[in-house]
Design a protein around this motif. Structure first.
Motif, PDB file in Angstrom:
ATOM      1  N   SER B  81     -22.686  18.259  -9.769  1.00 24.62           N
ATOM      2  CA  SER B  81     -22.972  19.472 -10.563  1.00 24.62           C
ATOM      3  C   SER B  81     -23.206  20.657  -9.795  1.00 24.62           C
ATOM      4  N   GLU B  93     -25.381  19.805 -15.048  1.00 20.97           N
ATOM      5  CA  GLU B  93     -26.510  19.286 -14.306  1.00 20.97           C
ATOM      6  C   GLU B  93     -27.306  18.481 -15.402  1.00 20.97           C
ATOM      7  N   MET B  94     -27.165  18.702 -16.733  1.00 20.55           N
ATOM      8  CA  MET B  94     -27.606  17.778 -17.879  1.00 20.55           C
ATOM      9  C   MET B  94     -27.002  16.402 -17.388  1.00 20.55           C
ATOM     10  N   LYS B  97     -28.178  14.460 -14.609  1.00 18.06           N
ATOM     11  CA  LYS B  97     -29.461  13.896 -15.000  1.00 18.06           C
ATOM     12  C   LYS B  97     -29.330  12.649 -15.806  1.00 18.06           C
ATOM     13  N   GLU B 100     -28.501   9.770 -13.837  1.00 16.65           N
ATOM     14  CA  GLU B 100     -29.487   9.352 -12.967  1.00 16.65           C
ATOM     15  C   GLU B 100     -30.198   8.384 -13.766  1.00 16.65           C
ATOM     16  N   ALA B 142     -30.399  22.353 -10.047  1.00 20.22           N
ATOM     17  CA  ALA B 142     -29.877  21.138  -9.297  1.00 20.22           C
ATOM     18  C   ALA B 142     -30.180  21.207  -7.819  1.00 20.22           C
ATOM     19  N   ARG B 176     -27.573  14.651  -4.537  1.00 18.67           N
ATOM     20  CA  ARG B 176     -27.578  13.752  -5.636  1.00 18.67           C
ATOM     21  C   ARG B 176     -26.121  13.620  -6.304  1.00 18.67           C
TER      22      ARG B 176
END
Lengths: 95, 416
Positions: B81, B93-94, B97, B100, B142, B176
Motif C-alpha cells: 500500500s 491500505e484497507m 489490512k 493481514e 500505512a 508490511r
C-alpha cells in the motif's frame, strides 16, 4: 512485430512509439457549441476492440513519421500500414 | 469442513480419505438477487464479502473459463500500500489490512508473506518524491521507512550499488508489503462464498445483457438466460468487450504485461525489490523461483503473450541492478491482459444503466487490491452507495476533471 513502413520497408516495431487508436487524428472542432462531450469522448473513451484495430505509431528511432497501422489485437498480424499524413488528408485535413 | 493442523494430522493417519471438494458445481438457477460476471479474484472476493459480511446470499458468479483462470492466476503476487494520492492510498491500505487478516477470516492458507517491499532511489529528486509519498502513506496509517545505502546493504548486499547509470542512493521500504499465493486467494474466496450458498458457475460465458427501458434485468449466457436484480461486471482485461454488449464505451485500453519466473533457488531475495528506473521488479516465491517483470509491451492487445523487445528490456534491468540474477535460468514466461485506464486508477461504480455495475480498470495492480475491491464492490452492491475508501473510483471522473493520476502522465494508458 515487423511494421512494413510505406517509405522505409520492414522495420522492427521496437523502433516505434505507440500512441493509440487512430481516431485521435479526428480531433473535434473546439469552436463548436456543446463540444465538451465530444472532447471528453475524444480524449478519454476508446473502442478497444478485440480484432482489427487502426492505431497510430510514431517512428521515433527512424524517419519520425506517424503511421496508421491496421493490426489484429488477437493475433498481432498487421494487415495494412499507411502514412498518417495521407490518412488525415483523405479525411479532408489540410496537413 | 474447517481446516486446521489437527485436521491434517488426523487425515494423514486415516489415508486422506476425508477431504471433500471445496465448492459445488451447480447449474444456474433462473434468477438471483445478484449475478457477478467474472470468477476471478475480484469477482470471487465480491461474492465472499456479499455473502459473509453483507448478508446477501442469493448470488451467482458466472465465469467463462474455469475459476481463477484470469489475471489472479497470471500476476506476480505482490501486495503493498505505497500510493501517494488521496483517492488511492486509503483504499490500498484497507486492502493490505484485509490481507493481514485474510487467512483467519476465510480459514484457508493463502501464504500471506509480509517480507517487505523496497523501492530503490537513484537521485535527489526521486528521494524527495519518495519522502513525500512515504508521508502520504503515513497519513493513511500505512508504514514507510526511508533507508540509506547501509540500510539497504543489510537486507540486499547483492545489489549493484555503484551502477554507472543508476547508482543506489537509498530506498523507501514498506515492511508490511510482501507476496501472497495467488491461486489460493481465488480458491479461498470461492470456498468461503460457496459455503454461504453462492453458486459458482464455471464454463458459462456471458453473451449479452437483458436491458429494457434503461434497466438491466439479467444476463444471457452460453448456459441460458439468468435473471438478476443486479448484474455486477468484474472482468478486468476484457472489460471493453463485455461492456460493449451493454452498449458502453470505457476509458480503458487492453494491454499485455509479461512476467517471468526462474528455476527454484535457495532463499536469496528477502522481499520485493523494485528498480523503477530500470523497469524491473523481483521477488522470490516460496518455491524458490525468482518472479520478476517490468513494463507493459505498450500496444493494444488481447493476445495473452508479449514480444521479445520487452523480454530483453526486463532482463537488462535485472542484470543491471542484480548481476547475480544472470546465474539463474529462466523457467517460464507469460503474459496477462490488463485493463489500462486513462489515469492508471480503477473503477468501482454504478453505470448509467440501472442494475448494471462495473468494476475494472485495475491496470497492472489488481492483485494487491483484491480484498478491498471485493469488499468495496460488495458494499456498493448491497447498499447502493460507495464504500468511503472507494468514493473516487467513479466512471465520470474524467468528465468532472477529477482523474487519479499517480504518475501524472495524462490520458495515455500505456505510460501509467
Amino acid at each position: 512485430m515487423i511494421i512494413n513502413h510505406p517509405l522505409l520497408g520492414p522495420r522492427d516495431s521496437a523502433e516505434f512509439v505507440y500512441k493509440g487508436d487512430a481516431t485521435l487524428i479526428d480531433r473535434p472542432d473546439g469552436m463548436a457549441d456543446g463540444v465538451e462531450d465530444a472532447f471528453h469522448d475524444y480524449a478519454y473513451m476508446r473502442d478497444n476492440p478485440a480484432g482489427e484495430h487502426r492505431e497510430l505509431w510514431y517512428h521515433e528511432q527512424g524517419d519520425r513519421s506517424w503511421l496508421v497501422v491496421t493490426r489484429d489485437t488477437l493475433t498481432h498480424d498487421i494487415s495494412k500500414v499507411e502514412l498518417a499524413r495521407d490518412v488525415a488528408r483523405a479525411m479532408g485535413r489540410s496537413r | 469442513m474447517r481446516y486446521s493442523a489437527l485436521k491434517i494430522f488426523t487425515e494423514g493417519l486415516t489415508g486422506n480419505k476425508g477431504w471433500k471438494p471445496v465448492w459445488r458445481e451447480p447449474d444456474p438457477k433462473p434468477e438471483y438477487d445478484i449475478v457477478i460476471v467474472g470468477g476471478g479474484g475480484h469477482g470471487l472476493a465480491t461474492a465472499y464479502y456479499l455473502s459473509n459480511k453483507f448478508g446477501v446470499k442469493n448470488v451467482a458468479v458466472v465465469e467463462k473459463g474455469w475459476l481463477g483462470s484470469g489475471n489472479v492466476g497470471r500476476n506476480t503476487t505482490i501486495i503493498r500500500s505505497n500510493y501517494l494520492l488521496e483517492g488511492n492510498q486509503p483504499f490500498y491500505e484497507m486492502s493490505l489490512k484485509l490481507w493481514e487478516g485474510l487467512e483467519q477470516d476465510f480459514n484457508y492458507n493463502a501464504m500471506v508473506s509480509q517480507r517487505g517491499i523496497l523501492n530503490l532511489i537513484h537521485s535527489d529528486p526521486q528521494r524527495d518524491a519518495f519522502v513525500r509519498r512515504g508521508n502520504g502513506m503515513h497519513l493513511s496509517g500505512a508504514d514507510a521507512v526511508i533507508l540509506d545505502r547501509d540500510g539497504i546493504r543489510e537486507k540486499c548486499p547483492f545489489l549493484d550499488f555503484d551502477n554507472a547509470r543508476f547508482p543506489i542512493q537509498g530506498a523507501i521500504w514498506q515492511p508490511r508489503g510482501g507476496t501472497v499465493r495467488h491461486d489460493a486467494v481465488a480458491w479461498g474466496y470461492a470456498r468461503g462464498a460457496d459455503a454461504q450458498g453462492v453458486d459458482i458457475i464455471q464454463n458459462c460465458e456471458v453473451t449479452g445483457f437483458q436491458i429494457e427501458n434503461g434497466v438491466c434485468n439479467g444476463v444471457e449466457t452460453s448456459r441460458g438466460a439468468i435473471r438478476a436484480k443486479k448484474v455486477a461486471v468484474c472482468v478486468a482485461g476484457s472489460s471493453s468487450r463485455v461492456m460493449a454488449q451493454a452498449g458502453m464505451r470505457l476509458p480503458i485500453e487492453s494491454h499485455v504485461l509479461q512476467a517471468f519466473v526462474t528455476e527454484g533457488l535457495k532463499p536469496t531475495i528477502p522481499g520485493v525489490i523494485t528498480f523503477g528506473a530500470g523497469h524491473f521488479y523481483v521477488s522470490q516465491s516460496d518455491k524458490g523461483g525468482l518472479v520478476f517483470g517490468g513494463d507493459l509491451d505498450g500496444y493494444n492487445t488481447y493476445a495473452q503473450r508479449g514480444n521479445l523487445p520487452v523480454v530483453e528490456d526486463v532482463c537488462e534491468g535485472g542484470m543491471a541492478i542484480i548481476p547475480m540474477i544472470g546465474r539463474a535460468r529462466l523457467l517460464r514466461m507469460w503474459g496477462g491482459i490488463v485493463d489500462m485506464s486513462m489515469d492508471g486508477s480503477p473503477f468501482i461504480d454504478k453505470t448509467h444503466i440501472d442494475g448494471l455495475y462495473f468494476n475494472g480498470g485495475w491496470c497492472y495492480g489488481g492483485f494487491k487490491a483484491t480484498p478491498a475491491s471485493g469488499f468495496c464492490y460488495a458494499h456498493l452492491l448491497a447498499k447502493d452507495e460507495p464504500h468511503p475508501v472507494a468514493t473516487h473510483y467513479r466512471l465520470d471522473r474524467f468528465r468532472r476533471g477529477a482523474p487519479i493520476d499517480e504518475k501524472g502522465q495524462g490520458a495515455q494508458p500505456n505510460l501509467h
